[in-house]
Write an enzyme that holds these catalytic residues in place. Sequence first.
Site, PDB file in Angstrom:
ATOM      1  N   ASN A  25     -57.621 -92.880 -19.112  1.00  0.00           N
ATOM      2  CA  ASN A  25     -57.321 -91.644 -18.391  1.00  0.00           C
ATOM      3  C   ASN A  25     -56.061 -91.926 -17.570  1.00  0.00           C
ATOM      4  OD1 ASN A  25     -59.440 -89.612 -16.157  1.00  0.00           O
ATOM      5  ND2 ASN A  25     -57.810 -88.995 -17.518  1.00  0.00           N
ATOM      6  N   ASN A  30     -54.046 -81.795 -11.773  1.00  0.00           N
ATOM      7  CA  ASN A  30     -54.279 -81.803 -13.207  1.00  0.00           C
ATOM      8  C   ASN A  30     -52.966 -81.588 -13.949  1.00  0.00           C
ATOM      9  OD1 ASN A  30     -57.301 -81.880 -13.274  1.00  0.00           O
ATOM     10  ND2 ASN A  30     -57.067 -79.959 -12.147  1.00  0.00           N
ATOM     11  N   CYS A  78     -60.610 -87.123  -8.451  1.00  0.00           N
ATOM     12  CA  CYS A  78     -60.720 -87.624  -9.821  1.00  0.00           C
ATOM     13  C   CYS A  78     -61.219 -89.061  -9.741  1.00  0.00           C
ATOM     14  CB  CYS A  78     -59.354 -87.565 -10.520  1.00  0.00           C
ATOM     15  SG  CYS A  78     -59.285 -88.396 -12.119  1.00  0.00           S
ATOM     16  N   GLY A  79     -62.325 -89.364 -10.433  1.00  0.00           N
ATOM     17  CA  GLY A  79     -62.923 -90.691 -10.323  1.00  0.00           C
ATOM     18  C   GLY A  79     -62.054 -91.798 -10.872  1.00  0.00           C
ATOM     19  N   ASN A  99     -65.910 -79.003 -15.873  1.00  0.00           N
ATOM     20  CA  ASN A  99     -65.737 -80.062 -16.847  1.00  0.00           C
ATOM     21  C   ASN A  99     -66.975 -80.086 -17.743  1.00  0.00           C
ATOM     22  OD1 ASN A  99     -63.209 -81.642 -15.831  1.00  0.00           O
ATOM     23  ND2 ASN A  99     -64.441 -81.266 -14.008  1.00  0.00           N
ATOM     24  N   CYS A 115     -63.721 -89.859 -18.128  1.00  0.00           N
ATOM     25  CA  CYS A 115     -63.771 -89.067 -16.900  1.00  0.00           C
ATOM     26  C   CYS A 115     -64.742 -89.763 -15.961  1.00  0.00           C
ATOM     27  CB  CYS A 115     -64.226 -87.639 -17.198  1.00  0.00           C
ATOM     28  SG  CYS A 115     -64.397 -86.622 -15.712  1.00  0.00           S
ATOM     29  N   SER A 160     -65.675 -89.116 -12.715  1.00  0.00           N
ATOM     30  CA  SER A 160     -66.641 -88.289 -11.992  1.00  0.00           C
ATOM     31  C   SER A 160     -67.654 -87.689 -12.956  1.00  0.00           C
ATOM     32  CB  SER A 160     -65.929 -87.203 -11.185  1.00  0.00           C
ATOM     33  OG  SER A 160     -65.142 -86.379 -12.025  1.00  0.00           O
TER      34      SER A 160
END
Length: 280
Positions: free
Chosen positions: A16, A69, A78-79, A188, A216, A218
């Site tokens: 990511n 984003n 955002c994790g 999401n 992702c 989170s």
Amino acid sequence: MFDLGIPFKKMNGCGNDFIVVDNRDGLLNEVALSAFVQNVCRRGTSIGADGFMLLENSNIADFKMRYFNADGSEGEMCGNGARCMSRFAYHIGAAKTKMSFETMAGIYQAELNQNGVNVKFPDVQLQALKLNQPYKWDGPSGVYHYGVVGVPHTVWFVENVIAIADDQLREWGRMIRNDQQQFPNGTNVNFVELIDRQTLSIRTYERGVEAETYACGSGSTAAAIIAGILGHVDTSVNVLTRGGPLKISYHLTDYAAESVYLEGNSKLVAEGHLLPDAWT
């Protein structure tokens, strides 16, 4: 204004990927950030990324993390981005190996270790989750689970998630994410396979990126918590993403998931200067 360009670093957490800029001196304060982010995150004609992050000053933590984003919208957090931002902060001297940082979703804590970065989330209140919600469609599950873990997430338990064709997952994800009646703020979309009591496999269509991403953070955290509440997994879970493994742990009480931790890698892959052609 930017004759020498804008210093940046390119980072990723389990694939990511993000463009990260130190904005403590207000370098981008006069920039129309939505259009700027859309342009620099464009793949092929610019640097390209799933998201864009600014490190800024904070009065209540070591620093503030602002996350955008790829479509230019500003996200709550955002994790995977949080792990990258934590390593970035340490790299530029904005924080030590243990740190706290401010986001739109609250205060997070992080620690760098030999395995990568471990991020502590705020508690997730169980009463705020919506479990076992029926959904009429032709997809792989007629039931979803919903919760805000940093950002809004739906979790759909399916079989053989890796075998879902990319275009099919994209179609399902886009349809659910844009279901304004059920999810007026968007969501999401996480498709999750139960492997065993310690392991989940996941694929995520991300709001704002408007595509499946390699991982992702989170979403993986939301999936692990929801799977635990439903009794499917233990409270320490390995989540297998397309970009690599994440480790999620937490403690369940009658009211909340507490001591929620997301651990995974954080890679610094390039640094340089964004030049005007990157955003024009």
